[in-house]
Motif scaffolding. Structure first.
Motif, mmCIF file in Angstrom:
data_model
loop_
_atom_site.group_PDB
_atom_site.id
_atom_site.type_symbol
_atom_site.label_atom_id
_atom_site.label_comp_id
_atom_site.label_asym_id
_atom_site.label_seq_id
_atom_site.Cartn_x
_atom_site.Cartn_y
_atom_site.Cartn_z
ATOM 1 N N PHE A 88 0.856 -1.189 0.000
ATOM 2 C CA PHE A 88 0.000 0.000 0.000
ATOM 3 C C PHE A 88 0.890 1.235 0.000
ATOM 4 C CE2 PHE A 88 0.741 -0.758 4.502
ATOM 5 C CZ PHE A 88 0.897 0.509 5.043
ATOM 6 N N THR A 89 0.265 2.386 -0.288
ATOM 7 C CA THR A 89 0.985 3.663 -0.365
ATOM 8 C C THR A 89 0.263 4.705 0.475
ATOM 9 O OG1 THR A 89 1.775 3.164 -2.595
ATOM 10 C CG2 THR A 89 1.844 5.465 -1.901
ATOM 11 N N ILE A 90 1.035 5.525 1.200
ATOM 12 C CA ILE A 90 0.478 6.632 1.982
ATOM 13 C C ILE A 90 1.031 7.922 1.398
ATOM 14 C CG2 ILE A 90 0.132 7.592 4.284
ATOM 15 C CD1 ILE A 90 1.092 4.945 5.442
ATOM 16 N N GLU A 91 0.177 8.704 0.804
ATOM 17 C CA GLU A 91 0.608 9.989 0.271
ATOM 18 C C GLU A 91 0.838 10.978 1.409
ATOM 19 O OE1 GLU A 91 1.237 10.568 -2.849
ATOM 20 O OE2 GLU A 91 0.486 8.662 -3.662
ATOM 21 N N LYS A 92 1.756 11.902 1.188
ATOM 22 C CA LYS A 92 2.056 12.904 2.212
ATOM 23 C C LYS A 92 0.798 13.696 2.564
ATOM 24 C CE LYS A 92 5.041 16.773 3.451
ATOM 25 N NZ LYS A 92 6.100 17.720 3.060
ATOM 26 N N GLY A 93 0.562 13.874 3.871
ATOM 27 C CA GLY A 93 -0.587 14.623 4.345
ATOM 28 C C GLY A 93 -1.849 13.793 4.488
ATOM 29 N N LYS A 94 -1.811 12.523 4.074
ATOM 30 C CA LYS A 94 -2.978 11.649 4.162
ATOM 31 C C LYS A 94 -2.946 10.848 5.459
ATOM 32 C CE LYS A 94 -4.431 12.760 -0.002
ATOM 33 N NZ LYS A 94 -5.674 13.543 -0.218
ATOM 34 N N THR A 95 -4.124 10.311 5.817
ATOM 35 C CA THR A 95 -4.253 9.467 6.998
ATOM 36 C C THR A 95 -4.701 8.071 6.583
ATOM 37 O OG1 THR A 95 -4.804 11.319 8.460
ATOM 38 C CG2 THR A 95 -5.462 9.116 9.182
ATOM 39 N N VAL A 96 -3.950 7.085 6.970
ATOM 40 C CA VAL A 96 -4.296 5.685 6.708
ATOM 41 C C VAL A 96 -4.565 5.018 8.042
ATOM 42 C CG1 VAL A 96 -3.437 3.450 5.913
ATOM 43 C CG2 VAL A 96 -3.054 5.485 4.533
ATOM 44 N N ALA A 97 -5.689 4.315 8.158
ATOM 45 C CA ALA A 97 -6.064 3.628 9.388
ATOM 46 C C ALA A 97 -5.901 2.128 9.211
ATOM 47 C CB ALA A 97 -7.491 3.963 9.774
#
Length: 612
Positions: free
Chosen positions: A395-404
């Motif tokens: 998976f990928t987490i973009e800057k400024g995003k929230t992943v739970a």
């Protein structure tokens, strides 16, 4: 012997200690032996073996200097003869007494100076060893502390190092000084009588063999003793940490019985060690006196039958000198018995130092550049030993995003989050930050970009200010207050006894759960990291505290890249993406609304919480 030499490595640089210690030791031994050689002229004067006529036949010319024992003998005889000629036997007696006083003073002065150096050496070795153990403990990965008993580590850091100091480092003076003393005494004894000295060398090894046998048994018992002591400290630590549970279950008799059994075992081992150690000294003394008695009988017969090259005064001096050989020999036998326990402790300490950290920087690791774009998990797998915990994570987490991260307990959520700050490294696959594999960069630079708030608030027995400003030594009061206000902590802090200077007790025990958590959040806010990891940050709180903490977390997460682990799904409904983990795999992913539309695990978990 290997352990002893390893411990001595901590004495580097040796140049600070060895040269002066050697000089002081040799001088002390020389003046000490000189005291006993003065017995010969003293006895000759007292028993009228030397008078004015004999003095006239002594050396009449001052001998020329040379590195030879005969030079010192001739030099003394020259001056002793001059004193007898000028002042008679009474003057000679006074001369010998004055020389004895001066010689004893110098011998003890140099002995004291040598002890001072050993004291500095001991402090130096113990300081470096304790620092090495503590540093290695801080370098270990988190899994190491799951496998090791905390009480055992505390024993190694405290009791074992103290035992090394008292049993090993303190014997350096014995191990270095006494062999030199024995060699010096035997050198003088050989010059006096080769035949008698060879006779003693046949008898002495017998006593040494007996002492060696006792020492070998001591080491085995010492190992059992230190293991038992580590169990005792573990029980004490668990008792202090779990006192609430112990009292709630009326388990005082149970835990007391557990402590009593281990304490009784330790006492039995200590008694056995004491009995064997205390036997070494009297046994060595008995064997030594037996050797002296044999020497007295054998040598005395030679003197009586006029078959010895020694005069009666010289033979008495020889016996006295040989008896002094027993002093360092006895000290060495006693120290070798005492040292066994210290060597066992040294082994335990070195085991920690020699443990190689599983997570460490590569030789040419660089600093991770500023975080700008995204965090990527590519085919990540991880396991503890043979147990696989995470499988094919992508998976990928973009800057400024929230992943739970959500899912049943044991699904691998916390483990996945622990991989990002390199608490562990993946067993397969890679974690990239802006395309950089974090394993190629220093752990410090990776963790510097992250803030962690865990379910259990990890606080220290210090002031509120120090806990918020943790590791930020240049933090000002204004910065700490600003962070506390964002974390909804300022009001309750001001209501404490001393405000920001209030000491919060062991693990923050003087504060409520919600207050402790808000201090943890304030600490993360002050660090101001671009990446945030929240691991069950509100699950242990009551409704009112959860509301305050959740508001603080919302403030903390603004403009940050966040990875949130939560069982309470209400806290992650607004996440940009939700990953559902089960048995180490991502089985669902999407927003809250998207996952609700499917009849998957997330929808079932949500329904269960709504009807609970």
């Amino acid at each position: 012997m290997k352990t002893y030499l390893r411990i001595l490595q901590f004495a580097k640089p040796y140049s600070r200690f060895v040269p002066l210690y050697t000089i002081y030791t040799v001088l002390g031994i020389i003046f000490g032996i000189f005291n006993f050689t003065l017995i010969i002229p003293l006895l000759n004067v007292l028993f009228a073996q030397v008078g004015t006529e004999e003095a006239a036949t002594m050396i009449t010319q001052r001998p020329e200097f040379s590195f030879d024992l005969s030079f010192f003998t001739d030099f003394f005889n020259y001056y002793f003869g001059q004193v007898i000629l000028e002042h008679g036997r009474e003057g000679a007696l006074l001369f010998v007494c004055v020389v004895v006083i001066i010689s004893i003073f110098l011998a003890n002065l140099f002995r004291y100076l040598a002890f001072r150096i050993v004291g500095e050496l001991r402090a130096h070795v113990v300081k470096k060893m304790r620092h090495a153990v503590y540093q290695r403990v801080t370098e270990m990965h988190l899994g190491y502390f799951s496998n090791e008993r905390k009480g055992d580590l505390m024993t190694r850091l405290t009791v074992d190092i103290q035992e090394v100091e008292s049993s090993v480092v303190s014997t350096l003076t014995v191990v270095v000084r006494e062999p030199i003393a024995i060699i010096a005494f035997f050198t003088v004894l050989f010059t006096m009588s080769v035949k008698l000295t060879l006779f003693t060398l046949i008898l002495l090894p017998l006593s040494g063999g007996v002492i060696a046998g006792i020492s070998k048994r001591l080491k085995r018992k010492a190992q059992q003793g230190q293991d038992s002591l580590s169990f005792i400290l573990t029980i004490i630590d668990e008792t202090l940490s779990g006192m609430r549970v112990i009292k709630a279950f009326n388990a005082e008799p149970f835990i007391l019985n557990k402590f009593h059994n281990q304490n009784d075992r330790y006492a039995r081992i200590q008694r056995s060690i004491a009995h064997k150690r205390d036997l070494a000294s009297p046994l060595s003394e008995f064997l030594g006196v037996t050797v002296v008695a044999g020497l007295l009988y054998y040598g005395g017969n030679l003197v009586l039958n006029q078959q010895s090259e020694l005069s009666p005064a010289e033979f008495i001096t020889y016996i006295i000198l040989f008896s002094q050989v027993l002093v360092p020999a006895k000290a060495m036998s006693a120290s070798f018995s005492n040292i066994q326990r210290g060597l066992v402790s040294g082994d335990r300490v070195l085991q920690v130092i020699d443990t190689d950290p599983q997570i460490k920087n590569k030789p040419n690791a660089k600093e991770l550049p500023e975080f700008k774009h995204q965090i990527e998990f590519i085919d990540v797998n991880f396991g503890y030993g043979n147990k696989t915990v995470l499988k094919d994570i992508n998976f990928t987490i973009e800057k400024g995003k929230t992943v739970a991260l959500v899912g049943p307990s044991g699904g691998g959520k916390s483990t996945l989050a622990d991989l990002i700050p390199r608490f562990y490294d993946p067993t397969a696959g890679a974690i990239l930050i802006d395309g950089h594999d974090i394993r190629n960069y220093t752990m410090e630079s990776v963790r510097d970009k992250m803030g962690v708030v865990t379910q259990e608030s990890i606080l220290f027995n210090d002031t509120i200010f120090s806990n918020i400003a943790f590791n930020k030594t240049d933090a000002t009061m204004e910065e700490v207050i600003a962070a506390a206000k964002i974390a909804n902590a300022h009001d309750f802090i001001m209501n404490t006894e001393n405000g920001y200077e209030t000491v919060i007790g062991d693990r923050g025990s003087k504060l409520s759960g919600g207050q402790r958590q808000r201090l943890s959040i304030a600490r993360a806010i002050l660090k101001n990291p671009p990446i945030l990891i929240l691991d069950e940050a509100t699950s242990a709180l009551d409704t009112e505290s959860e509301k305050l903490v959740q508001e603080a977390l919302t403030n903390l997460m603004k403009n940050r890249t966040s990875i949130v682990i939560a069982h309470r799904l209400s806290t992650i409904q607004h996440a940009d993406e939700i990953l559902v983990l089960q048995e180490g795999r991502i089985i669902e992913r999407g927003t809250h609304e998207e996952l609700q539309q499917h009849s998957g695990l997330y929808a079932k978990l949500t329904q269960m919480q709504l009807t609970a």
